[in-house]
Write a protein that holds these residues in place. Structure first.
Motif, PDB file in Angstrom:
ATOM      1  N   PHE A  45       0.850  -1.204   0.000  1.00 41.47           N
ATOM      2  CA  PHE A  45       0.000   0.000   0.000  1.00 41.47           C
ATOM      3  C   PHE A  45       0.881   1.249   0.000  1.00 41.47           C
ATOM      4  O   PHE A  45       0.719   2.164  -0.800  1.00 41.47           O
ATOM      5  CB  PHE A  45      -0.905  -0.031   1.231  1.00 41.47           C
ATOM      6  N   CYS A  46       1.854   1.250   0.927  1.00 37.26           N
ATOM      7  CA  CYS A  46       2.783   2.388   1.042  1.00 37.26           C
ATOM      8  C   CYS A  46       3.933   1.940   1.940  1.00 37.26           C
ATOM      9  O   CYS A  46       3.706   1.529   3.076  1.00 37.26           O
ATOM     10  CB  CYS A  46       2.061   3.587   1.633  1.00 37.26           C
ATOM     11  N   ARG A  51       6.096   3.657   3.433  1.00 39.73           N
ATOM     12  CA  ARG A  51       6.181   4.477   4.660  1.00 39.73           C
ATOM     13  C   ARG A  51       5.175   3.978   5.702  1.00 39.73           C
ATOM     14  O   ARG A  51       5.490   3.894   6.884  1.00 39.73           O
ATOM     15  CB  ARG A  51       5.933   5.954   4.321  1.00 39.73           C
ATOM     16  N   GLN A  52       3.968   3.659   5.234  1.00 40.55           N
ATOM     17  CA  GLN A  52       2.968   3.168   6.185  1.00 40.55           C
ATOM     18  C   GLN A  52       3.478   1.899   6.883  1.00 40.55           C
ATOM     19  O   GLN A  52       3.360   1.743   8.090  1.00 40.55           O
ATOM     20  CB  GLN A  52       1.639   2.871   5.472  1.00 40.55           C
ATOM     21  N   LEU A 110       6.103   2.858   9.440  1.00 44.51           N
ATOM     22  CA  LEU A 110       5.531   3.508  10.634  1.00 44.51           C
ATOM     23  C   LEU A 110       4.922   2.463  11.563  1.00 44.51           C
ATOM     24  O   LEU A 110       5.056   2.538  12.786  1.00 44.51           O
ATOM     25  CB  LEU A 110       4.469   4.538  10.231  1.00 44.51           C
ATOM     26  N   VAL A 153       7.729  10.997   3.316  1.00 42.11           N
ATOM     27  CA  VAL A 153       6.351  11.094   2.798  1.00 42.11           C
ATOM     28  C   VAL A 153       6.360  11.340   1.295  1.00 42.11           C
ATOM     29  O   VAL A 153       7.105  12.189   0.811  1.00 42.11           O
ATOM     30  CB  VAL A 153       5.612  12.281   3.459  1.00 42.11           C
ATOM     31  N   ARG A 154       5.552  10.575   0.604  1.00 39.74           N
ATOM     32  CA  ARG A 154       5.314  10.849  -0.824  1.00 39.74           C
ATOM     33  C   ARG A 154       3.813  10.818  -1.020  1.00 39.74           C
ATOM     34  O   ARG A 154       3.234   9.755  -1.230  1.00 39.74           O
ATOM     35  CB  ARG A 154       5.949   9.763  -1.695  1.00 39.74           C
ATOM     36  N   GLN A 194      -3.870   7.707  -2.475  1.00 38.69           N
ATOM     37  CA  GLN A 194      -4.258   6.713  -1.474  1.00 38.69           C
ATOM     38  C   GLN A 194      -4.067   7.216  -0.031  1.00 38.69           C
ATOM     39  O   GLN A 194      -4.545   6.581   0.906  1.00 38.69           O
ATOM     40  CB  GLN A 194      -3.533   5.396  -1.674  1.00 38.69           C
ATOM     41  N   CYS A 195      -3.387   8.372   0.128  1.00 42.48           N
ATOM     42  CA  CYS A 195      -3.213   8.933   1.477  1.00 42.48           C
ATOM     43  C   CYS A 195      -4.569   9.187   2.145  1.00 42.48           C
ATOM     44  O   CYS A 195      -4.701   9.089   3.353  1.00 42.48           O
ATOM     45  CB  CYS A 195      -2.415  10.234   1.419  1.00 42.48           C
ATOM     46  N   CYS A 221      -5.651   6.283   4.010  1.00 39.00           N
ATOM     47  CA  CYS A 221      -4.610   5.689   4.860  1.00 39.00           C
ATOM     48  C   CYS A 221      -4.979   5.804   6.341  1.00 39.00           C
ATOM     49  O   CYS A 221      -5.359   6.872   6.809  1.00 39.00           O
ATOM     50  CB  CYS A 221      -3.280   6.390   4.594  1.00 39.00           C
ATOM     51  N   LYS A 237      -2.853   8.576   8.255  1.00 43.93           N
ATOM     52  CA  LYS A 237      -2.660   9.926   7.691  1.00 43.93           C
ATOM     53  C   LYS A 237      -2.503  10.999   8.768  1.00 43.93           C
ATOM     54  O   LYS A 237      -1.810  11.983   8.555  1.00 43.93           O
ATOM     55  CB  LYS A 237      -3.747  10.279   6.686  1.00 43.93           C
ATOM     56  N   CYS A 270       1.199  10.451   9.906  1.00 41.24           N
ATOM     57  CA  CYS A 270       2.167  10.699   8.822  1.00 41.24           C
ATOM     58  C   CYS A 270       2.135  12.158   8.360  1.00 41.24           C
ATOM     59  O   CYS A 270       3.150  12.733   7.990  1.00 41.24           O
ATOM     60  CB  CYS A 270       1.830   9.767   7.666  1.00 41.24           C
ATOM     61  N   PRO A 305       0.727  13.722   5.526  1.00 37.15           N
ATOM     62  CA  PRO A 305       1.207  13.948   4.161  1.00 37.15           C
ATOM     63  C   PRO A 305       0.964  15.371   3.690  1.00 37.15           C
ATOM     64  O   PRO A 305       1.694  15.874   2.846  1.00 37.15           O
ATOM     65  CB  PRO A 305       0.388  12.940   3.333  1.00 37.15           C
TER      66      PRO A 305
HETATM   67  S1  SF4 Z   1      -0.504   9.157   4.615  1.00 34.34           S
HETATM   68 FE1  SF4 Z   1       0.224   8.616   2.539  1.00 34.34          FE
HETATM   69  S2  SF4 Z   1       2.476   8.743   2.621  1.00 34.34           S
HETATM   70 FE2  SF4 Z   1       1.700   8.695   4.745  1.00 34.34          FE
HETATM   71  S3  SF4 Z   1       1.786   6.576   5.334  1.00 34.34           S
HETATM   72 FE3  SF4 Z   1      -0.256   6.929   4.566  1.00 34.34          FE
HETATM   73  S4  SF4 Z   1      -0.224   6.441   2.387  1.00 34.34           S
HETATM   74 FE4  SF4 Z   1       1.894   6.620   3.103  1.00 34.34          FE
END
Ligand code: SF4
Length: 225
Positions: free
Chosen positions: A19-20, A22-23, A26, A183-184, A188-189, A192, A195, A198, A200
């Motif tokens: 999915f991500c 970074r997720q 974290l 963060v990119r 899909q953020c 998430c 969010k 994170c 974003p």
């Molecule tokens: S908010 Fe976006 S960048 Fe941050 S963890 Fe979720 S999907 Fe990834």
């Protein structure tokens, strides 16, 4: 190569990673987690699918729920929602059961089939573990979607096994370095579950001061109205 047990990663983390990245970092490296409606619903569905470790027989099929699995080669551990064992000459012996059986993992998902292959990869990882644990070859597995109440057949191909191997190798690489990607923001953020942790939007605005000023303005206008 074989991983040591203490280095095993959570199998279901492949979903977060796809999915991500970074997720995933974290949650699995920084141990951050935030519940939302989707994660709670998903968890409740898995609890009912697991229904504690239980085995039942329906005709020729043995059904096991909540079966723990692992793979030394992938360096992962996890739990299969359901594993069905079908009688087959290509199968393996099961303790106390006559004949030979081939395992077939079934993963339960709350929503509907996705366009990406994250569900299929998680299922293929479960098949990979079962193949390694039971010394067999699994050709087919299933995904059950709660929203459509449909069970989709998933062929376990060599390409999928290779992809699973590569993805977990990348996850181990990140984990060994305790690396959390930056963060990119993507579309899909919005969906998430992390969010709010994170943030974003901070990156989207580039300038943290601008973001904080914006939030303060919003807060004061809410107090006035
Ligand atoms: S908010 Fe976006 S960048 Fe941050 S963890 Fe979720 S999907 Fe990834």
């Amino acid at each position: 190569m074989e991983y040591k047990e203490e280095d095993y990663l959570s199998l279901s983390g492949i979903q977060h990673f796809m999915f991500c990245r970074r997720q995933w970092a974290l949650i699995h490296i920084e141990q951050q987690w935030e519940e939302n409606l989707r994660t709670v619903e998903g968890r409740l569905m898995h609890i009912s699918a697991h229904d504690s470790i239980k085995t039942e027989t329906r005709g020729d099929i043995i059904i096991t729920r909540g079966l723990p699995v692992f793979s030394k080669e992938l360096g992962v551990y996890g739990v299969c929602d359901v594993v069905e064992f079908y009688q087959s000459d290509e199968g393996v012996n099961l303790f106390g059961r006559p004949g030979r059986y081939l395992p077939c993992p079934v993963e339960y998902k709350k929503g509907r089939p996705k366009e990406n292959d994250m569900d299929r990869l998680q299922l293929a990882a479960q098949a990979y573990c079962l193949e390694e644990m039971l010394c067999c070859t699994i050709k087919t597995a299933y995904l059950y979607y709660g929203e459509t109440r449909h069970r989709a057949e998933v062929p376990i191909t060599t390409e999928m096994r290779d992809k699973v191997k590569n993805v977990f190798a990348e996850m181990h690489h990140y984990y060994n370095r305790r690396y959390t990607p930056k963060v990119r923001p993507t579309k899909q953020c919005k969906a998430c579950s992390l969010k709010n942790i994170c943030l974003p939007v901070l990156c989207k605005n580039k300038n943290a001061d601008a973001y904080i000023n914006h939030m303060l303005k919003e807060e004061s206008s809410e107090k006035i109205t």
